[in-house]
Enzyme design. Structure first.
Site, short mmCIF file in Angstrom:
data_model
loop_
_atom_site.label_atom_id
_atom_site.label_comp_id
_atom_site.label_asym_id
_atom_site.label_seq_id
_atom_site.Cartn_x
_atom_site.Cartn_y
_atom_site.Cartn_z
N HIS A 36 0.81 -1.21 0.00
CA HIS A 36 0.00 0.00 0.00
C HIS A 36 0.85 1.27 0.00
CE1 HIS A 36 -2.40 3.21 1.90
NE2 HIS A 36 -3.46 2.61 1.39
N ASP A 37 0.77 2.03 -1.11
CA ASP A 37 1.32 3.40 -1.19
C ASP A 37 2.80 3.51 -0.81
OD1 ASP A 37 -1.26 3.96 -1.86
OD2 ASP A 37 -1.60 5.47 -0.32
N LYS A 123 -4.71 4.81 -6.95
CA LYS A 123 -5.47 4.94 -5.71
C LYS A 123 -5.87 6.40 -5.49
CE LYS A 123 -5.04 3.88 -0.79
NZ LYS A 123 -4.60 5.18 -0.25
#
Length: 308
Positions: A36-37, A123
């Site tokens: 994630h990110d 995202k």
């Protein structure tokens, strides 16, 4: 409204983890790894070369390599640059322009750069499910578990885990493969996850679940006493080797009715019919394994050792 400068802090270890409410275990045939990110823009808020960044990168890399070996999907989320005010929405009020101000930092850090076959999702909001097709990807591949890693633990990672839970996807929140603004924020995230929506566990524990799972499948049985020991240990955040076959898990380990019921539900999903009463009457590993083995009609080894 820029990101805060994050001071170094010690990455949580197994002894720091809260008790989980459920006994889910990662299954390589059901799980997707989410990174994630992990973009340079977000990582630059930390003191690079110090904790928790060192552990964060090492642990995510280890999980990614194991998942690739097992043929598990690896999914990245990454926020785009060049967002219009309409695309950025309310994030603009909280965080300003974000990556728009630093487009050169939008890429995933080199240590974790996506490879051929990995899935990279653009995202737009805290949750990795919002305005993406993550749920569809999981559904189409027959996956209903999500192993969550990345930054920041109490924002996007936790929101993604919560939304997975609300879509009946089992989240696994890897406590030492996420990082946050502070140790307090980090601890809050893993505590909330364990109590409300996910199983919180360490990288080492995830790897132990994934590594033997392949050999167990090859042997034709996914159940043995060591798997049960691992599940109990994961729920109690104890070392598996510290839990003996005969000790009373209720009186000696504090296993409560909610957690015993979670085993009933988990094992039923895996094809083993047991009841809460059966487990509560004889709350030790040896008895539970004998009960499960009888339902599976597989040989129970070392019966003399169990005293049966």
């Amino acid at each position: 409204m820029a990101l805060p400068k994050i001071q170094p802090y010690s990455m949580p270890v197994a002894a720091d983890l809260p008790q989980n409410r459920v006994a889910w275990t990662p299954d390589p045939n059901r799980a997707v790894l989410l990174i994630h990110d992990m973009q340079q823009y977000f990582l630059n808020a930390f003191t690079l070369g110090d904790s928790p960044v060192n552990e964060l990168l090492t642990h995510i890399r280890a999980l990614r390599e194991q998942c690739r070996k097992l043929g598990m999907p690896v999914v990245y989320t990454a926020q785009p640059d060049g967002q219009t005010p309409e695309e950025r929405g309310l994030l603009l009020d909280f965080w300003g322009e974000g990556i728009n101000d630093h487009p050169e930092l939008k890429h995933v850090v080199p240590e974790l750069a996506p490879e051929e076959g990995d899935i990279v999702l653009t995202k737009w909001r805290y949750s990795g499910f919002r305005k993406t097709n993550l749920a569809e990807i999981m559904q189409e591949s027959g996956r209903d578990q999500l192993i969550v890693t990345g930054i920041y633990a109490h924002i996007g990672c936790l929101m993604t885990a919560c939304e997975a839970f609300m879509q009946d996807i089992q989240p696994f929140f890897v406590a030492d493969a996420v990082a946050d603004f502070s140790l307090e924020n980090h601890q809050m995230a893993i505590t909330y996850a364990a109590q409300r929506c996910a199983v919180t566990l360490t990288t080492e524990r995830v790897l132990t679940y994934l590594a033997p799972a392949q050999s167990q499948a090859e042997e034709g049985s996914s159940f043995n006493i060591e798997k049960i020991r691992e599940q109990v240990a994961g729920l109690l955040n104890e070392a598996p080797e510290s839990i003996t076959d005969e000790e009373d898990l209720i009186n000696d380990r504090g296993l409560d009715s909610i957690r015993i019921m979670s085993f009933v539900e988990q094992w039923r999903r895996e094809g083993v019919e047991v009841t809460f009463v059966e487990l509560a009457e004889r709350p030790n590993l040896a008895s539970w394994w004998q009960l499960i083995a009888s339902r599976l009609r597989v040989p129970v080894p070392n019966l003399d050792y169990f005293g049966r």
